[in-house]
Design a protein around this motif. Structure first.
Motif, PDB file in Angstrom:
ATOM      1  N   ASP A 215       0.845  -1.200   0.000  1.00 21.26           N
ATOM      2  CA  ASP A 215       0.000   0.000   0.000  1.00 21.26           C
ATOM      3  C   ASP A 215       0.877   1.246   0.000  1.00 21.26           C
ATOM      4  OD1 ASP A 215      -2.298  -1.499   0.064  1.00 21.26           O
ATOM      5  OD2 ASP A 215      -2.557  -1.360   2.256  1.00 21.26           O
ATOM      6  N   VAL A 216       1.877   1.210   0.887  1.00 22.23           N
ATOM      7  CA  VAL A 216       2.783   2.348   0.998  1.00 22.23           C
ATOM      8  C   VAL A 216       3.540   2.533  -0.312  1.00 22.23           C
ATOM      9  CG1 VAL A 216       4.839   3.243   2.188  1.00 22.23           C
ATOM     10  CG2 VAL A 216       3.033   2.093   3.493  1.00 22.23           C
ATOM     11  N   ALA A 217       4.066   1.421  -0.824  1.00 24.15           N
ATOM     12  CA  ALA A 217       4.900   1.481  -2.028  1.00 24.15           C
ATOM     13  C   ALA A 217       4.094   2.006  -3.218  1.00 24.15           C
ATOM     14  CB  ALA A 217       5.474   0.110  -2.333  1.00 24.15           C
ATOM     15  N   ALA A 218       2.836   1.596  -3.302  1.00 28.25           N
ATOM     16  CA  ALA A 218       2.007   2.044  -4.429  1.00 28.25           C
ATOM     17  C   ALA A 218       1.894   3.566  -4.405  1.00 28.25           C
ATOM     18  CB  ALA A 218       0.625   1.392  -4.353  1.00 28.25           C
TER      19      ALA A 218
ATOM     20  N   ALA B  58      14.046  -0.078   2.168  1.00 27.25           N
ATOM     21  CA  ALA B  58      14.537   1.106   2.862  1.00 27.25           C
ATOM     22  C   ALA B  58      14.291   2.366   2.029  1.00 27.25           C
ATOM     23  CB  ALA B  58      16.026   0.955   3.163  1.00 27.25           C
ATOM     24  N   LYS B  59      14.396   2.201   0.738  1.00 27.33           N
ATOM     25  CA  LYS B  59      14.205   3.330  -0.189  1.00 27.33           C
ATOM     26  C   LYS B  59      12.729   3.740  -0.202  1.00 27.33           C
ATOM     27  CE  LYS B  59      16.062   5.645  -3.801  1.00 27.33           C
ATOM     28  NZ  LYS B  59      16.942   6.776  -3.448  1.00 27.33           N
ATOM     29  N   VAL B  60      11.858   2.743  -0.164  1.00 26.79           N
ATOM     30  CA  VAL B  60      10.416   3.027  -0.161  1.00 26.79           C
ATOM     31  C   VAL B  60      10.077   3.913   1.024  1.00 26.79           C
ATOM     32  CG1 VAL B  60       8.111   2.016   0.087  1.00 26.79           C
ATOM     33  CG2 VAL B  60       9.835   0.879  -1.350  1.00 26.79           C
ATOM     34  N   PHE B  61      10.722   3.612   2.150  1.00 30.29           N
ATOM     35  CA  PHE B  61      10.382   4.324   3.392  1.00 30.29           C
ATOM     36  C   PHE B  61      11.234   5.581   3.612  1.00 30.29           C
ATOM     37  CE2 PHE B  61       8.738   0.073   4.717  1.00 30.29           C
ATOM     38  CZ  PHE B  61       7.437   0.476   4.987  1.00 30.29           C
ATOM     39  N   GLU B  62      12.096   5.864   2.654  1.00 30.44           N
ATOM     40  CA  GLU B  62      13.104   6.906   2.865  1.00 30.44           C
ATOM     41  C   GLU B  62      12.508   8.213   3.372  1.00 30.44           C
ATOM     42  OE1 GLU B  62      17.178   7.419   0.437  1.00 30.44           O
ATOM     43  OE2 GLU B  62      15.360   8.086  -0.603  1.00 30.44           O
ATOM     44  N   ASP B  63      11.409   8.617   2.786  1.00 35.98           N
ATOM     45  CA  ASP B  63      10.818   9.902   3.170  1.00 35.98           C
ATOM     46  C   ASP B  63       9.777   9.747   4.260  1.00 35.98           C
ATOM     47  OD1 ASP B  63      12.428  11.149   1.347  1.00 35.98           O
ATOM     48  OD2 ASP B  63      10.970  10.830  -0.287  1.00 35.98           O
TER      49      ASP B  63
ATOM     50  N   ASN C 247      13.137 -10.452  -2.187  1.00 34.92           N
ATOM     51  CA  ASN C 247      14.519 -10.238  -1.718  1.00 34.92           C
ATOM     52  C   ASN C 247      14.737  -8.856  -1.128  1.00 34.92           C
ATOM     53  OD1 ASN C 247      15.248 -12.797  -2.561  1.00 34.92           O
ATOM     54  ND2 ASN C 247      15.714 -12.067  -4.630  1.00 34.92           N
ATOM     55  N   GLY C 248      13.822  -8.398  -0.327  1.00 40.42           N
ATOM     56  CA  GLY C 248      14.015  -7.125   0.377  1.00 40.42           C
ATOM     57  C   GLY C 248      13.739  -5.907  -0.477  1.00 40.42           C
ATOM     58  N   ALA C 249      13.112  -6.091  -1.605  1.00 40.93           N
ATOM     59  CA  ALA C 249      12.828  -4.948  -2.472  1.00 40.93           C
ATOM     60  C   ALA C 249      11.404  -5.041  -3.025  1.00 40.93           C
ATOM     61  CB  ALA C 249      13.825  -4.904  -3.626  1.00 40.93           C
ATOM     62  N   VAL C 250      10.849  -3.877  -3.332  1.00 42.08           N
ATOM     63  CA  VAL C 250       9.547  -3.850  -3.998  1.00 42.08           C
ATOM     64  C   VAL C 250       9.821  -3.862  -5.503  1.00 42.08           C
ATOM     65  CG1 VAL C 250       7.453  -2.530  -4.380  1.00 42.08           C
ATOM     66  CG2 VAL C 250       8.483  -2.619  -2.090  1.00 42.08           C
ATOM     67  N   VAL C 251       9.255  -4.852  -6.142  1.00 36.26           N
ATOM     68  CA  VAL C 251       9.499  -5.001  -7.576  1.00 36.26           C
ATOM     69  C   VAL C 251       8.274  -4.476  -8.333  1.00 36.26           C
ATOM     70  CG1 VAL C 251       9.984  -6.643  -9.422  1.00 36.26           C
ATOM     71  CG2 VAL C 251      10.964  -6.998  -7.133  1.00 36.26           C
ATOM     72  N   SER C 252       8.548  -3.541  -9.209  1.00 30.55           N
ATOM     73  CA  SER C 252       7.484  -3.006 -10.070  1.00 30.55           C
ATOM     74  C   SER C 252       7.929  -3.218 -11.508  1.00 30.55           C
ATOM     75  CB  SER C 252       7.282  -1.516  -9.760  1.00 30.55           C
ATOM     76  OG  SER C 252       8.524  -0.837  -9.844  1.00 30.55           O
ATOM     77  N   PRO C 253       7.054  -3.026 -12.470  1.00 31.89           N
ATOM     78  CA  PRO C 253       7.482  -3.286 -13.852  1.00 31.89           C
ATOM     79  C   PRO C 253       8.729  -2.483 -14.182  1.00 31.89           C
ATOM     80  CG  PRO C 253       5.099  -2.933 -13.742  1.00 31.89           C
ATOM     81  CD  PRO C 253       5.644  -2.639 -12.381  1.00 31.89           C
ATOM     82  N   GLY C 254       9.787  -3.195 -14.445  1.00 33.43           N
ATOM     83  CA  GLY C 254      11.029  -2.544 -14.852  1.00 33.43           C
ATOM     84  C   GLY C 254      11.835  -1.900 -13.735  1.00 33.43           C
ATOM     85  N   ALA C 255      11.412  -2.056 -12.488  1.00 35.94           N
ATOM     86  CA  ALA C 255      12.178  -1.402 -11.414  1.00 35.94           C
ATOM     87  C   ALA C 255      12.195  -2.248 -10.148  1.00 35.94           C
ATOM     88  CB  ALA C 255      11.586  -0.032 -11.096  1.00 35.94           C
ATOM     89  N   ARG C 256      13.220  -2.014  -9.331  1.00 38.76           N
ATOM     90  CA  ARG C 256      13.416  -2.731  -8.084  1.00 38.76           C
ATOM     91  C   ARG C 256      13.774  -1.700  -7.032  1.00 38.76           C
ATOM     92  NH1 ARG C 256      16.983  -5.413  -5.559  1.00 38.76           N
ATOM     93  NH2 ARG C 256      16.254  -7.350  -4.585  1.00 38.76           N
TER      94      ARG C 256
ATOM     95  N   ALA D 257      -1.451  -3.509  -7.786  1.00 40.63           N
ATOM     96  CA  ALA D 257      -1.532  -4.857  -8.353  1.00 40.63           C
ATOM     97  C   ALA D 257      -0.274  -5.213  -9.142  1.00 40.63           C
ATOM     98  CB  ALA D 257      -2.770  -4.985  -9.234  1.00 40.63           C
ATOM     99  N   GLU D 258       0.472  -4.215  -9.509  1.00 41.99           N
ATOM    100  CA  GLU D 258       1.674  -4.482 -10.313  1.00 41.99           C
ATOM    101  C   GLU D 258       2.913  -4.671  -9.435  1.00 41.99           C
ATOM    102  OE1 GLU D 258       1.994  -2.034 -14.040  1.00 41.99           O
ATOM    103  OE2 GLU D 258       0.309  -1.007 -13.093  1.00 41.99           O
ATOM    104  N   LEU D 259       2.728  -4.575  -8.130  1.00 42.29           N
ATOM    105  CA  LEU D 259       3.873  -4.643  -7.221  1.00 42.29           C
ATOM    106  C   LEU D 259       3.971  -5.987  -6.515  1.00 42.29           C
ATOM    107  CD1 LEU D 259       3.464  -1.178  -5.444  1.00 42.29           C
ATOM    108  CD2 LEU D 259       5.019  -1.753  -7.330  1.00 42.29           C
TER     109      LEU D 259
END
Lengths: 759, 325
Positions: free
Chosen positions: A554-557, A584-589, A571-580, A565-567
């Motif tokens: 929810d947060v990552a979206a 920690a980066k998701v929560f950075e802000d 391995n510790g990362a949120v994977v979206s089409p074409g990106a990882r 639905a695309e997320l």
């Protein structure tokens, strides 16, 4: 959403219906063949390094500032009335702080009694008084100074003597009590129609748990808050026991068990030592430690009942048609019996069965649960009798069992099994041991005079787990997580499998998961007994991890501005089409954000019976001239659903087999009839197997997930490996010698005596 | 455990003077500490012998036999290849004695002087005859580990040492030293004859210290074998053990010794049994006859009858091993 559900649970052979409170919705089990990255793979125990380097803190290691020490004065008589206690000389000893006994201790509810110091002490070792002192040595010395006036009463310690009418009746209602009865079919008719009837009396000896960490507790009060450190299989059970004994609200009790050195069923709730520590700590305003020494452990901390069992079994046209099984168990003073007839009732599909269990009280230390209580003893009698019948009928004993092992429904409840792969266990085990070599009358041994034999036996047990169990998963902003659940790791690897399930579901690395257990300030989890833990707690952990993962998505979206639905998390990362994007980066802000996932154990299926199955095969060599039995190899095959970690699972099986071999070959509590004293209270006289006694143990699993059982597909493995090994060894010895020894353990003495008698 | 004074002696004379009534000598401590923790021994003073020089190690002077210092750790004897060639029975006996940890700490003298393992004797609450009581609780009690032969009224204990039968089979003697001087006795005589109805298991006197074991040259000329039956593969006292030794030539055994452990209050030897062996062409029948004679007086208790056939079988095997070597 919270709701109440009805669920069926089997615990130590007893089936019960209960209500449970659950939250949220379940997910389907990972299917067979699902590609999992962490679950199903071997990992070292996450607490392994702490244990082998001595950093892991056990109850015995707890040292608190100003801590006092309590020791227990125990009855020297097997049965006596405590008429008077005079502690004055003990109290005069410098360093002694207090003495508790039946005339000054507060009333405390304890397992159906209203005191921890009985008026009538009922075995050598029964609690009479307790001393608190500055050091353990002073407390010990003070025990000798407590003067007790006893009126000695008639006693009986031996099981078969207690059954005999001529012995003293030590219980108002007699020494022998009906405990359980099951009948199906027409037993009488089946015996009269049989081709062959075989009858035997089998005996098993009292087995002592000998947990390396003896029973004990450390209690400390901070104002009105009681904290107890206890070596236990159930922190919440200890809390409930303290609530009842001391009339405290749950909110004023905290029980902790960070690591524990074995329980094997004997540490299911509070002990008198717990109450003693808590009472002294309150009275004296200081932490109090009360732990048992080895002798006390082997006298007053529980045991597996000795049994005498009569089995009458008959066959017709190559099948077993009827089994009658009567069993008497020496329970000491316990008010329950670990029914040995469970396997007779439920293991094989036999149409006519009469099973009766009796509880026999004696003036010995009481039984407590011991790794598959009843089933270990009963499987020995049942599986020995089946081999005797097979030999008599001229049928291969494995072939005879196969004819009764294929049923898809439980013969007692008539309900379908969720999954049963017993026949697969037979196939795997027979192949591995080379069963086709087995010959009636045995094989020649590796040297002149030696005899070699093969034997096997089957395993039936529960292990389906139960609600209630709740977990939370805290996901930190850097992508690490903390699982919190009020279970305990009794040495089985619970921490590790919890971490694996959490990491798998959440999509993070195993080393990024910390597991906080053994604390009643965490969400509730059941007792670690009855092979309940894995199947009870890991499904709740999975749901908590899933909840955390969904909140993360929810947060990552929002943060990544990508459709949810695309997320996915990997391995510790949120994977979206074409990106990882690392978590920690998701929560950075979003500084200091905590995602809290919650999960609960959902009910068991209404219409299915959850069981575990297995088979052990033994190859032994026996020296008929010295009576020495050497186990060459044990092949242990188990069907317990999904294997979460093959390494901890294998360790569990090896430990169970070794403990069963002790029961089969060398472990035996010996009690002197005249004095009621346990003569084998030390580790020198009570012979647990040493590393030299351990044979090659081949461990195999069917490893098919039980997807109907729970969302992980796993069932319990704590007790199954203890169940069939002794029976398999006894059958192998009988095969080797052509003479059956019907009394465990199979010491050289019993083997030689049986050979001399030519029985 | 009762409080006690601890003194580390630096000479035999000093230790001897310190070993007054109520004192106990300690070397490895593996038996004494167990006795003290169990309340069986409550010395007011423990005299540690390990500070005494010159009682460690072994030596052999050709013609003068083998000398073993009493403070030598068991493990040193067990692991010496040289000693294994000279007197192989020692390694055989020690390899199955106790555990490696105990053999690291335990000494030769302590092993020979260890108290018996009877589970009634070792329970402080049982006032058995050996501890000054009036009767043997094993006689009518749990006696599967007890004596089958050589007992006298009062006590059915068995001699527990693995080393003692092995050394007796090679005619070992021991030196008992005190401030008053030394005396030498056969190792067999270190064990109190049950017929004397003494409550002392050993004949060592107050103030004496076992300082040395001596195996004479004639003892070293014998071939020996040690076999032990146990209830698990290690860390177990013998249910029955046998040490056998003899000179072997031309298919005949001479100067034979057959000594049993675990069956009698003392290491059990019967001269008439050895006479059945000596000088006769060796055969299984000879061995069986010797075993029968050795146990002719066996009178098992209710639960230890199995020890008779077991002992006879081990005697047969030990003699066969010597004869075949």
């Amino acid at each position: 959403m919270t709701r109440v559900v009805r669920t069926r649970n089997e615990f130590e052979g007893e089936v019960m219906e209960q209500l449970a409170l659950v939250q949220g919705e379940d997910v389907p089990a990972w299917p067979e063949g699902a590609e999992l990255g962490i679950v199903g793979h071997a990992h070292r125990r996450i607490e392994g390094a702490a244990k082998v380097t001595g950093r892991a803190r056990y109850t015995h290691d707890v040292q608190l500032p100003g801590m006092l020490h309590a020791r227990v004065l125990r009855s020297p008589h097997p049965r006596a009335r405590v008429r008077h206690v005079d502690p004055s000389r003990a109290l005069a000893l410098p360093g002694v702080r207090s003495v508790l006994h039946r005339f000054n201790a507060p009333k405390t509810a304890f397992r159906g009694e209203d005191t921890i110091f009985r008026e009538e002490v009922r075995f050598v070792g029964d609690e009479v008084a307790a001393v608190a002192a500055d050091t353990e040595e002073i407390a010990d010395a003070a025990l000798d100074l407590v003067a007790v006036d006893y009126e000695v009463l008639p006693h009986v310690v031996d099981l078969e003597e207690a059954i005999d009418d001529a012995s003293p009746r030590i219980d108002e209602k007699g020494n022998v009590h009906d405990a359980d009865r099951h009948e199906r079919g027409d037993v009488k008719k089946a015996f009269s129609n049989a081709d062959l009837v075989v009858e035997g009396t089998y005996r098993t000896s009292t087995q002592l748990h000998n947990s390396l960490e003896t029973h004990g507790a450390v209690a400390v009060w901070d104002g009105d808050l009681l904290t107890v450190y206890e070596s236990t299989q159930h922190v919440f059970g200890v809390r409930a026991g303290l609530q009842a004994a001391l009339h405290l609200p749950f909110g004023k009790i905290r029980v902790l068990c960070e690591h524990m050195g074995g329980g094997f069923g004997s540490k299911g709730g509070i002990g008198k030592y717990t109450v003693i520590a808590a009472l002294f700590a309150r009275e004296l305003g200081a932490p109090v430690r009360c732990v048992l020494d080895r002798r006390e452990e082997n006298v007053a901390a529980g045991n597996r009942s000795a049994t005498v069992q009569r089995v009458k079994i008959a066959g017709r046209e190559g099948r077993i048609t009827v089994i009658a099984h009567d069993s008497w168990s020496n329970v000491g003073q316990a008010r329950w019996v670990a029914d040995p007839t469970g396997p007779t009732k439920g293991l094989y599909d036999v149409p006519n069965v009469l099973a009766r269990a009796y509880r026999v009280v004696t003036n010995t230390g009481s039984l407590s649960a011991f790794r598959a209580p009843g089933y270990v003893e009963g499987t020995f009698a049942l599986e020995s009798a089946i081999d005797e019948l097979a030999d008599g009928m001229g049928v291969d004993p494995l072939a005879l069992r196969r004819r009764h092992a294929e049923a898809v429904s439980d013969p007692v409840s008539k309900m379908r099994y969720s999954l049963k792969r017993l026949v697969d266990c037979y196939d795997i085990g027979a192949e591995e041991i080379g069963w086709s070599r087995r010959k009636r009358g045995g094989l020649r041994g590796s040297a002149p005079g030696l005899r070699r034999g093969l034997g096997m036996a089957s395993q039936l047990w529960s292990g389906g787990g139960t609600p209630p169990a709740y977990a939370t998963v805290h996901l930190n902003p850097d992508g690490t997580a903390v699982v919190r659940i009020g279970t305990q790791d009794i040495g089985t690897g619970t921490r590790t499998v919890i971490a694996q399930v959490c990491a798998e579901e959440l999509g993070i690395a195993l080393h990024d998961v910390r597991v906080e257990i053994g604390d009643t300030d965490s969400p509730y989890a059941p007792i670690s007994a009855g092979s309940l833990t894995v199947a009870s707690v890991t499904p709740a952990v999975r749901l908590a991890a899933k909840d955390a993962r969904e909140q993360l998505l929810d947060v990552a979206a929002g943060v990544l501005e990508v459709g949810r639905a695309e997320l996915r998390v990997e391995n510790g990362a949120v994977v979206s089409p074409g990106a990882r994007t690392p978590i920690a980066k998701v929560f950075e802000d979003l500084a200091n954000y905590t995602v809290i996932g919650k999960g609960s154990r959902m009910p068991n299926p209404d219409d299915l019976v959850l069981k575990t199955f297995g088979a052990h095969f033994a190859e032994v060599e026996v020296d008929p001239a010295t009576g020495v039995v050497s186990v060459d190899r044990i092949v242990a095959v188990h069907d317990v659903g999904r294997i979460i970690d093959p390494l901890t699972a294998r360790s569990q099986v090896e430990g169970g087999v070794i403990q069963a071999l002790g029961f089969a070959l060398s472990e035996e509590r010996v009690v002197d009839r005249a004095t009621g004293r346990v003569l084998t209270a030390s580790l020198e006289t009570y012979k647990v197997p040493t590393v030299r006694d351990v044979p090659r143990i081949v461990v195999r699993f069917v490893d098919v997930p039980d997807t109907a059982a729970n969302n992980v597909g796993a069932k319990g493995l704590g007790e199954p490996p203890m169940i069939p090994a002794a029976a398999a060894v006894a059958n192998a010895v009988a095969n080797a010698l052509g003479v059956r020894v019907r009394h465990l353990p199979l010491t050289p003495r019993r083997v030689l005596d049986a050979l001399a008698a030519g029985s | 455990m009762k409080p006690f004074a601890y003194v580390r002696a630096t000479s035999v004379a000093e230790a001897s003077r310190l070993l007054t009534a109520g004192s106990a000598a300690m070397a490895g401590g593996t038996d004494l500490l167990g006795l003290m923790k169990g309340g069986i021994a409550s010395p007011s003073r423990v005299v540690d012998l390990t500070g005494i020089d010159g009682l460690r190690g072994w030596s052999r002077e050709r013609g003068a036999g083998l000398r073993i210092g009493a403070l030598t750790p068991l493990v040193d004897l067990e692991t010496s290849d040289q000693l294994a060639r000279l007197l192989p029975i020692v390694r055989q006996a020690l390899a199955v004695a106790a555990t490696l940890q105990l053999r690291n700490a335990g000494t030769v003298g302590g092993n020979l002087l260890q108290r018996n393992r009877c589970w009634y004797f070792r329970d402080e609450a049982v006032p058995c005859w050996l501890k000054g009581g009036t009767r043997c609780f094993a006689a009518e009690g749990e006696n599967e580990h007890h004596a089958i032969v050589g007992t006298a009224r009062g006590c059915n204990r068995v001699a527990p040492s693995d080393l003692a039968p092995a050394l007796i089979a090679h005619d070992a003697r021991v030196t008992l030293a005190s401030a008053r001087g030394n005396r030498s006795v056969t190792l067999a005589d270190l064990f109190t004859d049950p017929a004397l109805h003494s409550r002392e298991e050993h004949t060592i006197k107050r103030g004496e210290i076992l300082t040395e074991v001596h195996v004479p040259e004639s003892g070293l000329q014998r071939r020996g074998a040690y076999l032990k039956a146990m209830e698990r593969k290690t860390w177990s006292f013998a249910t029955v053990s046998v040490a056998a030794a003899a000179r072997v030539r031309d298919g005949k055994l001479r100067d034979s010794r057959v000594v049993l452990g675990g069956v009698a209050p003392v290491p059990w030897r019967v001269a008439a049994a050895e006479a059945e062996i000596d000088g006769h062409p060796f055969s299984d029948a000879v061995a069986r006859r010797a075993a029968d004679v050795l146990l002719a007086d066996a009178a098992p208790l209710a639960k230890n009858g199995y020890k008779v056939p077991l002992a006879k079988e081990l005697v047969r095997r030990a003699l066969a091993r010597i004869a075949a070597a």
